[in-house]
Design an enzyme around this catalytic site. Sequence first.
Site, PDB file in Angstrom:
ATOM      1  N   GLU A  40       0.912  -1.066  -0.083  1.00 53.54           N
ATOM      2  CA  GLU A  40       0.061  -0.159  -0.021  1.00 53.54           C
ATOM      3  C   GLU A  40       0.888   1.127   0.124  1.00 53.54           C
ATOM      4  O   GLU A  40       1.482   1.511   1.012  1.00 53.54           O
ATOM      5  CB  GLU A  40      -0.861   0.177   1.356  1.00 53.54           C
ATOM      6  CG  GLU A  40      -1.883   1.069   1.116  1.00 53.54           C
ATOM      7  CD  GLU A  40      -2.833   1.177   0.226  1.00 53.54           C
ATOM      8  OE1 GLU A  40      -2.981   1.971  -0.645  1.00 53.54           O
ATOM      9  OE2 GLU A  40      -3.851   0.208   0.110  1.00 53.54           O
ATOM     10  N   GLU A  43       0.225   7.166   1.464  1.00 54.94           N
ATOM     11  CA  GLU A  43       0.642   7.131   2.970  1.00 54.94           C
ATOM     12  C   GLU A  43      -0.434   8.071   3.715  1.00 54.94           C
ATOM     13  O   GLU A  43      -1.153   8.757   3.261  1.00 54.94           O
ATOM     14  CB  GLU A  43       1.873   8.061   3.080  1.00 54.94           C
ATOM     15  CG  GLU A  43       2.984   7.669   2.134  1.00 54.94           C
ATOM     16  CD  GLU A  43       3.230   8.118   0.948  1.00 54.94           C
ATOM     17  OE1 GLU A  43       4.386   8.211   0.353  1.00 54.94           O
ATOM     18  OE2 GLU A  43       2.490   8.843   0.315  1.00 54.94           O
ATOM     19  N   SER A 102       8.289   5.013   5.336  1.00 56.02           N
ATOM     20  CA  SER A 102       8.258   6.480   5.111  1.00 56.02           C
ATOM     21  C   SER A 102       9.193   7.224   5.908  1.00 56.02           C
ATOM     22  O   SER A 102      10.132   6.978   6.140  1.00 56.02           O
ATOM     23  CB  SER A 102       6.892   7.026   4.918  1.00 56.02           C
ATOM     24  OG  SER A 102       6.217   6.499   4.035  1.00 56.02           O
ATOM     25  N   CYS A 116       3.413   4.656   5.329  1.00 57.08           N
ATOM     26  CA  CYS A 116       2.745   3.852   4.372  1.00 57.08           C
ATOM     27  C   CYS A 116       2.246   2.328   4.681  1.00 57.08           C
ATOM     28  O   CYS A 116       2.647   1.957   5.907  1.00 57.08           O
ATOM     29  CB  CYS A 116       3.420   3.800   2.964  1.00 57.08           C
ATOM     30  SG  CYS A 116       5.150   3.248   3.205  1.00 57.08           S
ATOM     31  N   SER A 395      13.047   5.189  -0.700  1.00 55.40           N
ATOM     32  CA  SER A 395      12.734   6.286   0.137  1.00 55.40           C
ATOM     33  C   SER A 395      13.948   7.510   0.271  1.00 55.40           C
ATOM     34  O   SER A 395      14.978   6.872   0.308  1.00 55.40           O
ATOM     35  CB  SER A 395      12.242   5.664   1.500  1.00 55.40           C
ATOM     36  OG  SER A 395      11.124   4.986   1.499  1.00 55.40           O
ATOM     37  N   HIS A 415       8.831   8.683  -1.773  1.00 52.83           N
ATOM     38  CA  HIS A 415       8.674   7.363  -1.852  1.00 52.83           C
ATOM     39  C   HIS A 415       8.024   6.577  -2.518  1.00 52.83           C
ATOM     40  O   HIS A 415       7.111   7.068  -3.308  1.00 52.83           O
ATOM     41  CB  HIS A 415       7.756   7.203  -0.183  1.00 52.83           C
ATOM     42  CG  HIS A 415       8.120   7.773   0.905  1.00 52.83           C
ATOM     43  ND1 HIS A 415       9.215   7.210   1.577  1.00 52.83           N
ATOM     44  CD2 HIS A 415       7.861   8.793   1.515  1.00 52.83           C
ATOM     45  CE1 HIS A 415       9.591   8.176   2.560  1.00 52.83           C
ATOM     46  NE2 HIS A 415       8.712   8.957   2.601  1.00 52.83           N
TER      47      HIS A 415
END
Length: 524
Positions: A40, A43, A102, A116, A395, A415
Site C-alpha cells: 500500500e 501514505e 516512510s 505507508c 525512500s 517514496h
Amino acid sequence: MVNTEIPKHCTTSPSSFSGTPLLTINREATIDLDSSNSFEGPEKLLEVWFSASPLSLPEASTPDGLKIVPSEVWKEMLDLVNCKVLSIVESEDVDAYLLSESSMFVFPHKLILKTCGTTTLLSGLPKILEIAALVAKFPHSLANAVRGTATAAIPYRVFYSRKNFLFPDRQRGPHRSWRDEVKSLDRLFLGGSAYMIGKMNGEHWYLYLTEPNTMLTPPATPDREQPVKILDLPESRLRAKVHSMDEDDGQDETLEILMTDLEQGNARQFYLDHASAVAEGQYFQQAHKARRDARKHLGSINDIEEEGGNIDRFKANGLAEKICDDSVDVFSNASDGYSTSASDDDLTYPQELTTEGHALGTVVSDSSGLSAVYPMSRYPDARIDAYLFTPCGFSANGVIPSPDAGGSTHYFTVHVTPEPHCSYASFETNVPARQTGRETADVIQQVVGIFKPARFSVTLFEAKDAAEEDMSNTKKKTCKLEAIKGYRRVDRIVHDLEGYDLVFKYYERFDWEGGAPRLGEVGY
C-alpha cells in the site's frame, strides 16, 4: 549542519565513492526489510503543531521544543505505529527520520509523521501528545481514558490527510475506513473538521483538521486533579537557542504530488538489480578515470622507477593496486566510456553497492534526477538521505537549508513503490516556491518527468496572508497549475479553510490507455 555523532548499534553510511552525506544509520532496523509483496503505497500523513512557529513556543516548554526529545523516545512511539528508524539527519531547525515505512520530521514546534503500508499511524498520536507534555514540557491536560496516556500536550493545530487506499481491506486498527479514522481523531480533539476532496467514485483525498488553539476532549474526571510527573533532562540538553526565521517562513506551504500507474520502463530504476548495475558502471568508470588521470600526471610505473620514485607510496594512496612486473602499466589508457575488461579483475567492487541500503539509495537519488530538484548549486548545504529496498522500493528525505542568510530549513520526502500491480510514488515538500525562483508548476513538471505516472493528484496547502481578504491570489496560483506538459487536468477543487487555502487537482496522461484508475477505497 549534520550531526556526526553515531549512537549505539549504528554506523555511518558506507558510500564513500558516491559522496553520501555523513548520516546516522540504524543497521539493526535494516535487517530483513523486503518489499516483494503487494504494498500500500499511499501514505497516511499527520502534522501536529504545538505552536504557530519556532519563535512562539510556550514559555513553559523547553527552548528546543520537540527537538529536545531523544531519538530513543521517538522510537518507542514508532513501535506503536509499526515502523522502524533507518537513519537520521540532524540539523539546527529540523531532524529528519528515514523510516522503514516512510518518514518523520521533528521541528521545535511541530512533528510531521508520514507512513505507508499497513502502519497504524493514529495509534501513535496519543503517545506523541504524551511525549510533548512529559519531555518537551508543552502545556498539557489531565489523563483521559480514551487517550490511554498519563497526560497529553495541548496542540495548536492538527492535520491528518491521505489519498484513497488501493488495498483498504488490508489496513489495521483505526485505518480500516475514513469513518473509523475520523472517529479516532474526534475522540481526542473537539471541533475537528473532516473532508473528502475529489470524486467519491474517482480519485480523491481525505483531510481532517482542527482550528487554531485546538481543544482536547475533556478527561473522564475533570474534578480530580492528579499530579503530572515531568521528566528532568540534563541541563546540557536544555540549551537555549535562537531560531532564525525569515519573513517568508511565516507562510506555511506544503506541496504534495501523489502518482500512480508509473511508466514501467522508467520504474525499473527503483529496482535493486537495476540500481546495482548503474552503480557498477559508475564505479568502474570512475576507477578507470582515476587511473587515466594518474597516468597523465605521473607517467608510467617504469618512468617512476627510473626516476627513483616510491611505488609503495602510490599503492598506499590507492593509485596502484596490483603490480605484477616492470612491464605492467596499471594506468592503462582506456576509452572515456566504461567497458568491462580483464583489467577490472584487480578492482574490488564494494559490497554495499550490491545490496539494499543507503549506498544504492544515493545512487538512485542521483541517477533518477531527484537530487536535482533542489540542486547543490542553489542549496549547497542540502542533505539527502536515501534508501533502496529489496527487491525494489525507494525512500528519501531531503533537508534543505535556505540559501539566504537567516533563513529556515525546509524538507522534501519521496517514496516509491514501483511494482506494476501497485505502482505509486509520492513527493512532498515545504520549500517555498518563492525561494526556488520557480513556479510551483515547474517543480511539479520536473517531479512528474522523473516518474512518468499515468495519473497523479496535487495538493497545495498554503497559509493565508494576514492581509488577504479574498482568494484572488489562490485563484491566480491555481491557474498556473493548469498546464502540465503531457497531461490533461481532470479535476480541480479549491477550498477556503480556516487559515489556509487548499488546491486539489487531478491529472491524467494524454496517451494513457490503461483504463479507469484502481480506486480501492470508494467514498466515505
